[in-house]
Design a protein around this motif. Structure first.
Motif, PDB file in Angstrom:
ATOM      1  N   ARG A 181       0.832  -1.212   0.000  1.00 41.91           N
ATOM      2  CA  ARG A 181       0.000   0.000   0.000  1.00 41.91           C
ATOM      3  C   ARG A 181       0.865   1.260   0.000  1.00 41.91           C
ATOM      4  O   ARG A 181       0.571   2.225  -0.698  1.00 41.91           O
ATOM      5  CB  ARG A 181      -0.938   0.018   1.202  1.00 41.91           C
ATOM      6  N   MET A 182       1.939   1.254   0.779  1.00 38.93           N
ATOM      7  CA  MET A 182       2.838   2.413   0.844  1.00 38.93           C
ATOM      8  C   MET A 182       3.530   2.626  -0.505  1.00 38.93           C
ATOM      9  O   MET A 182       3.667   3.766  -0.961  1.00 38.93           O
ATOM     10  CB  MET A 182       3.872   2.227   1.952  1.00 38.93           C
ATOM     11  N   LEU A 183       3.954   1.548  -1.140  1.00 35.75           N
ATOM     12  CA  LEU A 183       4.573   1.652  -2.466  1.00 35.75           C
ATOM     13  C   LEU A 183       3.588   2.260  -3.457  1.00 35.75           C
ATOM     14  O   LEU A 183       3.913   3.217  -4.167  1.00 35.75           O
ATOM     15  CB  LEU A 183       5.026   0.276  -2.968  1.00 35.75           C
ATOM     16  N   VAL A 184       2.378   1.716  -3.501  1.00 38.26           N
ATOM     17  CA  VAL A 184       1.368   2.186  -4.443  1.00 38.26           C
ATOM     18  C   VAL A 184       1.007   3.646  -4.157  1.00 38.26           C
ATOM     19  O   VAL A 184       0.927   4.470  -5.074  1.00 38.26           O
ATOM     20  CB  VAL A 184       0.119   1.274  -4.416  1.00 38.26           C
ATOM     21  N   MET A 219       1.428   6.866  -6.633  1.00 39.17           N
ATOM     22  CA  MET A 219       0.294   7.736  -6.970  1.00 39.17           C
ATOM     23  C   MET A 219       0.612   9.200  -6.674  1.00 39.17           C
ATOM     24  O   MET A 219       0.136  10.083  -7.366  1.00 39.17           O
ATOM     25  CB  MET A 219      -0.953   7.313  -6.201  1.00 39.17           C
ATOM     26  N   GLY A 220       1.419   9.441  -5.648  1.00 38.77           N
ATOM     27  CA  GLY A 220       1.733  10.805  -5.265  1.00 38.77           C
ATOM     28  C   GLY A 220       2.926  11.391  -5.984  1.00 38.77           C
ATOM     29  O   GLY A 220       3.328  12.516  -5.708  1.00 38.77           O
ATOM     30  N   SER A 221       3.499  10.648  -6.919  1.00 38.21           N
ATOM     31  CA  SER A 221       4.711  11.093  -7.605  1.00 38.21           C
ATOM     32  C   SER A 221       4.426  11.343  -9.080  1.00 38.21           C
ATOM     33  O   SER A 221       3.613  10.653  -9.687  1.00 38.21           O
ATOM     34  CB  SER A 221       5.793  10.016  -7.484  1.00 38.21           C
ATOM     35  N   ASN A 222       5.113  12.296  -9.639  1.00 41.37           N
ATOM     36  CA  ASN A 222       5.005  12.509 -11.090  1.00 41.37           C
ATOM     37  C   ASN A 222       6.385  12.517 -11.722  1.00 41.37           C
ATOM     38  O   ASN A 222       6.572  13.055 -12.791  1.00 41.37           O
ATOM     39  CB  ASN A 222       4.253  13.811 -11.397  1.00 41.37           C
ATOM     40  N   LYS A 264     -13.832   0.278 -12.688  1.00 35.39           N
ATOM     41  CA  LYS A 264     -13.438  -0.892 -11.909  1.00 35.39           C
ATOM     42  C   LYS A 264     -12.101  -1.390 -12.447  1.00 35.39           C
ATOM     43  O   LYS A 264     -12.048  -1.926 -13.562  1.00 35.39           O
ATOM     44  CB  LYS A 264     -14.498  -1.987 -12.008  1.00 35.39           C
ATOM     45  N   PRO A 265     -11.027  -1.217 -11.686  1.00 33.26           N
ATOM     46  CA  PRO A 265      -9.714  -1.682 -12.148  1.00 33.26           C
ATOM     47  C   PRO A 265      -9.706  -3.192 -12.372  1.00 33.26           C
ATOM     48  O   PRO A 265     -10.189  -3.964 -11.545  1.00 33.26           O
ATOM     49  CB  PRO A 265      -8.773  -1.284 -11.012  1.00 33.26           C
ATOM     50  N   GLN A 266      -9.149  -3.588 -13.519  1.00 34.43           N
ATOM     51  CA  GLN A 266      -9.064  -5.005 -13.884  1.00 34.43           C
ATOM     52  C   GLN A 266      -7.630  -5.429 -14.191  1.00 34.43           C
ATOM     53  O   GLN A 266      -7.391  -6.564 -14.589  1.00 34.43           O
ATOM     54  CB  GLN A 266      -9.971  -5.297 -15.090  1.00 34.43           C
ATOM     55  N   GLY A 267      -6.708  -4.505 -14.022  1.00 37.86           N
ATOM     56  CA  GLY A 267      -5.301  -4.798 -14.252  1.00 37.86           C
ATOM     57  C   GLY A 267      -4.487  -3.574 -13.897  1.00 37.86           C
ATOM     58  O   GLY A 267      -5.027  -2.474 -13.747  1.00 37.86           O
ATOM     59  N   PHE A 268      -3.173  -3.782 -13.742  1.00 30.45           N
ATOM     60  CA  PHE A 268      -2.300  -2.655 -13.435  1.00 30.45           C
ATOM     61  C   PHE A 268      -0.883  -2.923 -13.914  1.00 30.45           C
ATOM     62  O   PHE A 268      -0.479  -4.065 -14.109  1.00 30.45           O
ATOM     63  CB  PHE A 268      -2.306  -2.336 -11.936  1.00 30.45           C
ATOM     64  N   LEU A 269      -0.162  -1.846 -14.106  1.00 28.60           N
ATOM     65  CA  LEU A 269       1.260  -1.895 -14.403  1.00 28.60           C
ATOM     66  C   LEU A 269       1.919  -0.840 -13.527  1.00 28.60           C
ATOM     67  O   LEU A 269       1.529   0.324 -13.550  1.00 28.60           O
ATOM     68  CB  LEU A 269       1.539  -1.587 -15.874  1.00 28.60           C
ATOM     69  N   ILE A 270       2.870  -1.282 -12.716  1.00 30.32           N
ATOM     70  CA  ILE A 270       3.693  -0.361 -11.946  1.00 30.32           C
ATOM     71  C   ILE A 270       5.001  -0.241 -12.707  1.00 30.32           C
ATOM     72  O   ILE A 270       5.681  -1.241 -12.943  1.00 30.32           O
ATOM     73  CB  ILE A 270       3.951  -0.870 -10.513  1.00 30.32           C
ATOM     74  N   GLY A 271       5.327   0.976 -13.105  1.00 29.37           N
ATOM     75  CA  GLY A 271       6.532   1.201 -13.888  1.00 29.37           C
ATOM     76  C   GLY A 271       7.422   2.257 -13.265  1.00 29.37           C
ATOM     77  O   GLY A 271       6.962   3.114 -12.504  1.00 29.37           O
ATOM     78  N   ILE A 272       8.706   2.163 -13.596  1.00 28.50           N
ATOM     79  CA  ILE A 272       9.681   3.126 -13.098  1.00 28.50           C
ATOM     80  C   ILE A 272      10.645   3.504 -14.211  1.00 28.50           C
ATOM     81  O   ILE A 272      10.791   2.794 -15.198  1.00 28.50           O
ATOM     82  CB  ILE A 272      10.488   2.576 -11.896  1.00 28.50           C
ATOM     83  N   VAL A 273      11.289   4.626 -14.001  1.00 27.57           N
ATOM     84  CA  VAL A 273      12.410   5.046 -14.828  1.00 27.57           C
ATOM     85  C   VAL A 273      13.612   5.130 -13.901  1.00 27.57           C
ATOM     86  O   VAL A 273      13.531   5.751 -12.839  1.00 27.57           O
ATOM     87  CB  VAL A 273      12.126   6.404 -15.503  1.00 27.57           C
TER      88      VAL A 273
END
Length: 151
Positions: free
Chosen positions: A39-42, A46-49, A62-71
């Motif tokens: 939850r803290m990671l997510v 969410m709070g970062s741009n 209704k979310p049915q999938g997600f991708l967490i990405g980084i640079v």
């Protein structure tokens, strides 16, 4: 109507639920999750741009999938690359995975000094050949493999 969008705080419960689904189906199914850490990671993403993004496969809010990405910077250079930390799309919505990945690639390419995109299949979910073909159809090239051992 299904689509791809950036995740936000109201999506948190659904993302956590999908995180549990991903874990249960993956090679990490024997690992006890730390829901608070996730939850803290997510929430941090969410709070970062800046160098992180959370994209959602959305079906009528209704979310049915997600991708967490980084640079990140390459460890030996100031050049940066975009990569996924986690990617999960529920069955019935997996046809939207290419759109989700295209959106991530476009996001990563928009960041300064990004010269590479690196995506993998480390969860053990899905047919690696099929996922590989999808990545290749999106313009990526295979450069290796992932090997796994439980200890």
């Amino acid at each position: 109507m299904s689509g791809i969008r950036v995740g936000d705080i109201p999506d948190m419960a659904a993302i956590v639920a999908m995180g549990h689904e991903l874990l249960a189906q993956s090679v990490y199914s024997d690992v006890k999750p730390d829901e608070q850490a996730f939850r803290m990671l997510v929430a941090g993403i969410m709070g970062s741009n800046k160098g992180t993004v959370l994209l959602i496969v959305d079906d009528d809010d209704k979310p049915q999938g997600f991708l967490i990405g980084i640079v990140e910077e390459l460890f030996f250079s100031r050049v940066r690359y975009g990569t996924d930390i986690a990617l999960f799309v529920r069955e019935g919505y997996r046809n939207l995975a290419p759109r989700l990945i295209k959106k991530f690639i476009a996001w990563a390419k928009s960041k300064p000094r990004v010269k590479h995109i690196t995506l993998g299949l480390s969860s053990g979910i899905g047919d690696p050949d099929r996922v590989g073909r999808m990545y290749e159809n999106l313009g990526l090239s295979r450069v290796g493999g992932i090997y796994f051992q439980k200890v």
